[in-house]
Design an enzyme around this catalytic site. Structure first.
Site, PDB file in Angstrom:
ATOM      1  N   ASP A 300       0.852  -1.186   0.000  1.00  0.00           N
ATOM      2  CA  ASP A 300       0.000   0.000   0.000  1.00  0.00           C
ATOM      3  C   ASP A 300       0.892   1.242   0.000  1.00  0.00           C
ATOM      4  OD1 ASP A 300       1.100   0.259   2.512  1.00  0.00           O
ATOM      5  OD2 ASP A 300      -0.790   0.261   3.593  1.00  0.00           O
ATOM      6  N   ASP A 302       1.391   4.727   2.359  1.00  0.00           N
ATOM      7  CA  ASP A 302       0.986   5.342   3.624  1.00  0.00           C
ATOM      8  C   ASP A 302       1.360   6.816   3.651  1.00  0.00           C
ATOM      9  OD1 ASP A 302       0.496   2.650   5.184  1.00  0.00           O
ATOM     10  OD2 ASP A 302       2.467   2.441   4.262  1.00  0.00           O
ATOM     11  N   ASP A 390      -3.269   4.352   2.868  1.00  0.00           N
ATOM     12  CA  ASP A 390      -3.584   4.657   4.278  1.00  0.00           C
ATOM     13  C   ASP A 390      -3.275   6.127   4.537  1.00  0.00           C
ATOM     14  OD1 ASP A 390      -4.240   2.048   4.819  1.00  0.00           O
ATOM     15  OD2 ASP A 390      -2.347   1.555   5.821  1.00  0.00           O
TER      16      ASP A 390
HETATM   17  N1  CTP Z   1       1.289   1.117  11.630  1.00  0.00           N
HETATM   18  C1  CTP Z   1       0.760   1.556  12.815  1.00  0.00           C
HETATM   19  N2  CTP Z   1      -0.556   1.357  13.093  1.00  0.00           N
HETATM   20  C2  CTP Z   1      -1.362   0.720  12.204  1.00  0.00           C
HETATM   21  C3  CTP Z   1      -0.832   0.258  10.991  1.00  0.00           C
HETATM   22  C4  CTP Z   1       0.512   0.472  10.730  1.00  0.00           C
HETATM   23  O1  CTP Z   1       1.469   2.143  13.606  1.00  0.00           O
HETATM   24  N3  CTP Z   1      -2.643   0.558  12.476  1.00  0.00           N
HETATM   25  C5  CTP Z   1       2.707   1.381  11.347  1.00  0.00           C
HETATM   26  C6  CTP Z   1       3.583   0.167  11.465  1.00  0.00           C
HETATM   27  O2  CTP Z   1       4.641   0.449  12.316  1.00  0.00           O
HETATM   28  C7  CTP Z   1       4.105  -0.053  10.060  1.00  0.00           C
HETATM   29  C8  CTP Z   1       3.816   1.238   9.312  1.00  0.00           C
HETATM   30  O3  CTP Z   1       2.799   1.879  10.055  1.00  0.00           O
HETATM   31  O4  CTP Z   1       5.479  -0.289  10.085  1.00  0.00           O
HETATM   32  C9  CTP Z   1       3.388   0.980   7.914  1.00  0.00           C
HETATM   33  O5  CTP Z   1       2.458  -0.084   7.887  1.00  0.00           O
HETATM   34  P1  CTP Z   1       2.211  -0.997   6.635  1.00  0.00           P
HETATM   35  O6  CTP Z   1       1.711  -0.182   5.520  1.00  0.00           O
HETATM   36  O7  CTP Z   1       1.341  -2.121   7.079  1.00  0.00           O
HETATM   37  O8  CTP Z   1       3.641  -1.646   6.352  1.00  0.00           O
HETATM   38  P2  CTP Z   1       4.865  -1.148   5.468  1.00  0.00           P
HETATM   39  O9  CTP Z   1       6.044  -1.195   6.355  1.00  0.00           O
HETATM   40  O10 CTP Z   1       4.550   0.139   4.795  1.00  0.00           O
HETATM   41  O11 CTP Z   1       5.016  -2.309   4.408  1.00  0.00           O
HETATM   42  P3  CTP Z   1       4.156  -2.546   3.060  1.00  0.00           P
HETATM   43  O12 CTP Z   1       5.068  -2.263   1.956  1.00  0.00           O
HETATM   44  O13 CTP Z   1       3.756  -3.982   3.127  1.00  0.00           O
HETATM   45  O14 CTP Z   1       2.971  -1.628   3.096  1.00  0.00           O
HETATM   46 MN    MN Z   2       2.723   0.418   3.744  1.00  0.00          MN
HETATM   47 MN    MN Z   3      -0.303   0.714   5.559  1.00  0.00          MN
END
Ligand code: CTP
Ligand code: MN
Ligand code: MN
Length: 466
Positions: A300, A302, A390
């Site tokens: 995703d 963020d 997100d």
């Molecule tokens: N996070 C958080 N609370 C949430 C979801 C996520 O604090 N409800 C934080 C986590 O520490 C995470 C970061 O936000 O490391 C990003 O989350 P995520 O998008 O799930 O992971 P990524 O590290 O960005 O990996 P990906 O490439 O799979 O998205």
């Molecule tokens: Mn992410």
């Molecule tokens: Mn995320």
């Protein structure tokens, strides 16, 4: 500065690729017609790749210079399966299940044998500890999940490849169980436990089911017990009820499982800034998560949004942004979660709890910038891709903590929180840092200040992957 140091650790310059004429060699007869090899240069280097290509061709193998649709076997060295898959994603190539991802040991053995040898577990590129961690997660075994994840990230961060048990001495986070598995892999080229997991019906089903947005362990368990093994059967079942999230998950499944590239993430960044600045021109919009850590692909994109302005504007922003995209026809799914943030609440004791900021989980329609030539995997006629986004909105005072928290990785967040608790008698979460000895909150304007409060040297986002 030490010149030796800069020579080895500085960013590598791209060298022009050597093609054609200068390397011309006599054509060789192809002995094995139904095998088309491609040798990956990444981590192997140009010289060794050229040498192996030439040798393989002389032995009658068909080796392509470029990766094309006809390739059946990708050969890599010092790469894990997921690293090769990531590389393929970045090249915008979808790995079909027929494509073999193999370690160079297979090619070397095959050349020695004068014919392609049978592919066994030890030739296949797999991430042993990540698979075991995932399996523990599916079984809700938190302790063994953490053990295997740590092992995986420690092994990844090593500057060398482990080839004997001597290499494991002095490496932290490798318990007896993990060492046993490493030993087996060194001796037999594969781990019987990993092999068993990969062949396990429950593991395979959970992996498939949880790949759908909105499907977690509980739903997977239910579907598995009901006897489902394929997504098609689930989707066409009339008796099952799906949440709004799962419906979106099935609807955009293909797009959502093919990872987001950095170019797509940047394009989403443009959309987010455009929408946010239409309502709050002084807001700060920062891309967080894996992309801020320098990852080339993600599941995703963020973003953290914050503004020095009034609390009321702050609260209204995300609903306005959603409305803006809805009108433009870009909103495919959203779930707005209202803030439960309280200013003087102590940071959470748990390392894994979710934060209390207002946030929105979305699926946006991203129109393709330009038409890709050749190896595009777009569906015929479809001009957009569904992307998971997100958005987090936080009060300006907390933005440094929110940025640190949302940059991840999850493992890094756990480790830094544990460090704050045990080494500093402080409590850290996505909102604040509290010093238990001084009984006060420690303010920070930037991540640098948080690291300073913790008595740590600053750790760059791209150093937070483990
Ligand atoms: N996070 C958080 N609370 C949430 C979801 C996520 O604090 N409800 C934080 C986590 O520490 C995470 C970061 O936000 O490391 C990003 O989350 P995520 O998008 O799930 O992971 P990524 O590290 O960005 O990996 P990906 O490439 O799979 O998205
Ligand atoms: Mn992410
Ligand atoms: Mn995320």
């Amino acid at each position: 500065m030490d010149p030796l140091c800069t020579a080895s650790s500085g960013p590598r310059k791209k060298r022009p690729r050597q093609v054609g004429a200068s390397m011309a060699s006599p054509p060789h007869d192809i002995k094995f017609q139904n095998l088309v090899l491609f040798i990956l240069e990444k981590k192997m280097g140009t010289t060794r790749r050229n040498f192996l290509m030439e040798l393989a061709r002389r032995k009658g193998f068909r080796v392509e210079n470029e990766l094309s649709d006809s390739v059946t076997h990708i050969v890599a060295e010092n790469n894990s399966g997921s690293e090769v898959l990531e590389w393929l994603q970045v090249q915008n190539i979808r790995a079909s299940s027929q494509l073999e991802l193999l370690d160079v040991s297979w090619l070397i053995e095959s050349m020695g044998a004068g014919k392609p040898v049978e592919i066994t577990g030890k030739h296949q590129l797999v991430d042993a500890f990540e698979i075991l961690a995932e399996n523990s997660e599916f079984k809700e075994n938190e302790v063994s999940y953490v053990t295997f994840m740590r092992a995986a990230s420690v092994l990844k961060s090593l500057p060398f490849t482990i080839i004997s048990m001597r290499d494991t001495e002095g490496i932290p986070c490798l318990g007896d169980k993990v060492k046993c598995i490493i030993e087996e892999i060194i001796e037999d080229g594969e781990s019987s436990e990993v092999k068993a997991v990969l062949n396990d019906e429950r593991y395979q089903s959970f992996k498939l089911f949880t790949s759908v947005f909105g499907v977690g362990l509980k739903t997977s368990e239910k579907w598995f017990r009901m006897g489902f093994r394929s997504l098609n059967k689930i989707m066409s079942d009339k008796t099952l009820k799906f949440t709004k999230m799962q419906k979106a998950g099935f609807l955009y499944y293909e797009d959502l499982v093919s990872c987001v590239t950095r170019a797509e993430a940047e394009a989403v960044g443009v959309l987010v800034k455009e929408a946010v600045w239409a309502f709050l021109p002084d807001a700060f919009v920062t891309m967080t998560g894996g992309f801020r850590r320098g990852k080339k692909i993600g599941h995703d994109v963020d973003f953290l949004i914050t503004s020095p302005g009034s609390a009321e504007d702050e609260e209204q922003l995300l609903p306005k942004v959603i409305n803006f995209w809805e009108k433009k026809g870009l909103l495919l799914y959203y779930d707005l979660v209202e803030s439960t943030f309280e200013k003087f609440k102590l940071p959470s004791r748990q390392v894994d709890t979710l934060d209390h900021f207002q946030k929105c989980f979305l699926i946006l329609k991203l129109h393709h910038q330009r038409v890709d030539s050749g190896k595009s995997n777009q569906q015929e006629g479809k001009t957009w891709k569904a992307i998971r986004v997100d958005l987090v909105m936080c009060p300006y005072e907390n933005h440094a903590f929110a940025l640190l928290g949302w940059t991840g990785s999850r493992q890094f967040e756990r480790d830094i929180r544990r460090y704050a608790t045990h080494e500093r008698k402080m409590m850290l979460d996505n909102h604040a840092l509290y010093d238990k000895t001084k009984r006060m909150f420690l303010k920070a304007e930037s991540e640098e200040e948080i690291f300073a409060h913790l008595g740590l040297d600053y750790i760059e986002p791209w150093e937070r992957n483990a």
